[in-house]
Write a protein that holds these residues in place. Structure first.
Motif, short mmCIF file in Angstrom:
data_model
loop_
_atom_site.label_atom_id
_atom_site.label_comp_id
_atom_site.label_asym_id
_atom_site.label_seq_id
_atom_site.Cartn_x
_atom_site.Cartn_y
_atom_site.Cartn_z
N ILE A 146 -1.10 32.43 -58.20
CA ILE A 146 -0.34 31.61 -59.27
C ILE A 146 -1.14 30.93 -59.97
N GLY A 147 -2.57 30.89 -59.88
CA GLY A 147 -3.89 30.41 -61.12
C GLY A 147 -3.81 31.87 -61.60
N GLY A 148 -3.81 32.61 -61.12
CA GLY A 148 -3.41 34.61 -62.25
C GLY A 148 -4.68 34.54 -62.76
N ILE A 149 -5.99 34.61 -61.58
CA ILE A 149 -7.20 34.47 -61.51
C ILE A 149 -7.92 36.01 -60.92
N ARG A 150 -6.94 37.20 -60.72
CA ARG A 150 -7.43 38.38 -60.20
C ARG A 150 -7.69 39.54 -61.41
N PHE B 241 -3.31 32.06 -41.68
CA PHE B 241 -2.41 30.91 -42.53
C PHE B 241 -3.24 30.75 -43.38
N ASN B 242 -4.65 30.36 -43.50
CA ASN B 242 -5.54 30.62 -44.77
C ASN B 242 -5.46 31.40 -45.43
N LEU B 243 -5.60 32.44 -45.22
CA LEU B 243 -6.14 33.52 -46.01
C LEU B 243 -4.43 33.73 -46.88
N ALA B 244 -3.26 33.52 -46.28
CA ALA B 244 -2.29 33.92 -47.08
C ALA B 244 -2.01 32.90 -47.81
N ILE B 245 -2.88 31.59 -47.89
CA ILE B 245 -2.59 30.27 -49.07
C ILE B 245 -3.50 30.93 -50.10
N GLU B 246 -4.27 31.17 -49.39
CA GLU B 246 -6.16 31.42 -50.38
C GLU B 246 -5.39 32.21 -51.18
N GLU B 247 -4.58 33.73 -51.05
CA GLU B 247 -4.06 34.90 -51.68
C GLU B 247 -2.98 34.05 -52.86
N GLY C 268 8.23 36.05 -56.15
CA GLY C 268 7.91 36.85 -55.37
C GLY C 268 6.37 36.51 -54.12
N ALA C 269 5.30 36.07 -54.42
CA ALA C 269 4.33 35.51 -54.52
C ALA C 269 4.75 34.64 -53.40
N LEU C 270 5.50 33.97 -53.84
CA LEU C 270 5.48 33.03 -52.66
C LEU C 270 6.67 33.61 -51.86
N LEU C 271 7.59 34.07 -51.62
CA LEU C 271 8.24 35.20 -51.02
C LEU C 271 7.32 36.24 -50.23
N ARG C 272 6.00 37.03 -50.53
CA ARG C 272 5.19 37.21 -50.35
C ARG C 272 4.89 36.19 -48.54
N THR C 273 3.92 35.46 -49.43
CA THR C 273 2.98 34.45 -48.49
C THR C 273 4.66 33.92 -46.91
N LYS C 274 5.55 33.51 -47.71
CA LYS C 274 6.64 33.53 -46.55
C LYS C 274 6.64 34.47 -45.00
N LYS C 275 6.54 35.30 -45.36
CA LYS C 275 6.83 36.18 -44.83
C LYS C 275 5.79 37.41 -44.21
N LEU C 276 4.26 37.00 -44.85
CA LEU C 276 3.17 36.85 -44.31
C LEU C 276 2.99 35.91 -43.09
N ILE C 277 3.34 34.43 -43.57
CA ILE C 277 3.19 33.26 -42.65
C ILE C 277 4.08 33.75 -41.11
N PHE D 268 -3.73 20.66 -49.49
CA PHE D 268 -2.43 20.23 -49.68
C PHE D 268 -1.31 20.87 -48.53
N PHE D 269 -1.67 22.33 -48.50
CA PHE D 269 -0.74 23.52 -47.93
C PHE D 269 -1.27 22.61 -46.61
N LYS D 270 -2.41 23.08 -46.10
CA LYS D 270 -3.15 22.64 -44.47
C LYS D 270 -2.31 21.37 -44.52
#
Length: 315
Positions: free
Chosen positions: A311-315, A300-306, A285-294, A226-228
């Protein structure tokens, strides 16, 4: 009035007074959220500067004139574009008393590009008028800002926007109310909702995916395509995410009434959320970091995977 559109009447009245008095500044800086009418107002203001005897309302974005130059960019404004303007600024107008330059997205210009503009701003030709447009002052050099008359555009009040949609787009009161809520004060976004069913579908799909990511608890990568497939719409998707996060927290923790909800049509999704304010802030905050990284050209794929892991909270 300078132009017939919704909101920011004080700003338009100020520009109208400039025109009537003839006291037009050399450089203006229009600042405010995306989609609140800055570019439309700039084109109308330019049209009135270049054709002061016209009495019809000019609000078309496709307005053209031989003494009007416009630079717009979704990504960045190159130094070569600014240098081309500087060269043009030294030439007399073709068919008007003035020449007008509009630079939309000046915050996206590199530091080098902005520095190259300084002489044009410091030693302006008497016939040159410049309108700079930005969504944020953050990435604009202070030396640029100090040489401009800053005009601040506010977000559009929901009731104003609702009435505008009913009048201009002939929407039902129910649809106008919904679109005015979910457009986050942006006329541009509200009109896209009213005119483009696919844009509304993008918002629906975005909320569906965010809900699944928050609540699934396992394998968050199922929606990565979806993101790609929507790389060019990522900023809008993140706007939809943020508005839903805001509603989810307020609906549960603050127990607010429906009148304060943005996503009023998504109550079924909101009612099943157990998201804490702390967790919502972490995701935002994760959304902001992703925008900055991109923006910094991270893969792109690594940034979205992160992001999906966050968001999924599976760390």
């Amino acid at each position: 009035m300078l132009i017939d559109f919704v909101g920011n009447r004080e700003v338009l009245r100020e520009l109208e007074n400039n025109l009537l008095s003839g006291e037009i500044n050399h450089t203006y800086l229009f600042t405010g959220s995306e989609g609140v009418g800055k570019f439309t107002a700039a084109k109308s203001f330019a049209a009135r500067i270049l054709e002061p005897h016209r009495r019809d309302i000019i609000y078309r974005e496709n307005y053209e004139h031989e003494d009007l130059r416009v630079i717009r960019s979704e990504d960045s404004i190159k130094k070569s574009q600014i240098e081309d303007l500087i060269d043009d600024s030294k030439l007399m107008p073709f068919n008007s008393r003035y020449k007008v330059f509009i630079i939309d997205g000046i915050e996206k210009a590199t530091v080098s590009s902005q520095n190259s503009m300084l002489k044009m701003l410091e030693e302006p030709e008497r016939f040159l008028k410049i309108i700079l447009i930005c969504s944020s002052l953050e990435n604009i050099l202070p030396t640029i800002i100090s040489r401009c008359r800053v005009i601040k555009f506010r977000d559009i009040d929901r009731d104003e926007l609702k009435n505008f949609l009913m009048r201009r787009e002939s929407l039902s009161e129910e649809n106008a109310d919904l679109f005015s809520r979910i457009s986050a004060g942006s006329v541009k976004r509200a009109l896209k909702f009213a005119r483009d069913p696919e844009y509304l579908m993008l918002r629906d799909k975005s909320i569906e995916i965010l809900d699944r990511l928050i609540n699934a608890g396992s394998y968050p990568f199922r929606d990565i395509d979806f993101f790609k497939n929507n790389i060019d719409k990522l900023n809008e998707i993140f706007v939809f995410f943020d508005s839903f996060l805001r509603d989810a927290v307020l609906y549960k923790e603050a127990d607010i009434g429906e009148g304060y909800l943005i996503n009023i049509d998504k109550k079924a999704f909101l009612e099943k959320q157990s998201l804490s304010a702390k967790r919502a802030v972490e995701i935002s905050g994760a959304l902001l970091r992703t925008k900055k990284l991109i923006k910094e050209n991270t893969n792109f794929n690594l940034a979205i995977e992160e992001l999906l892991i966050d968001i999924g909270g599976i760390r």
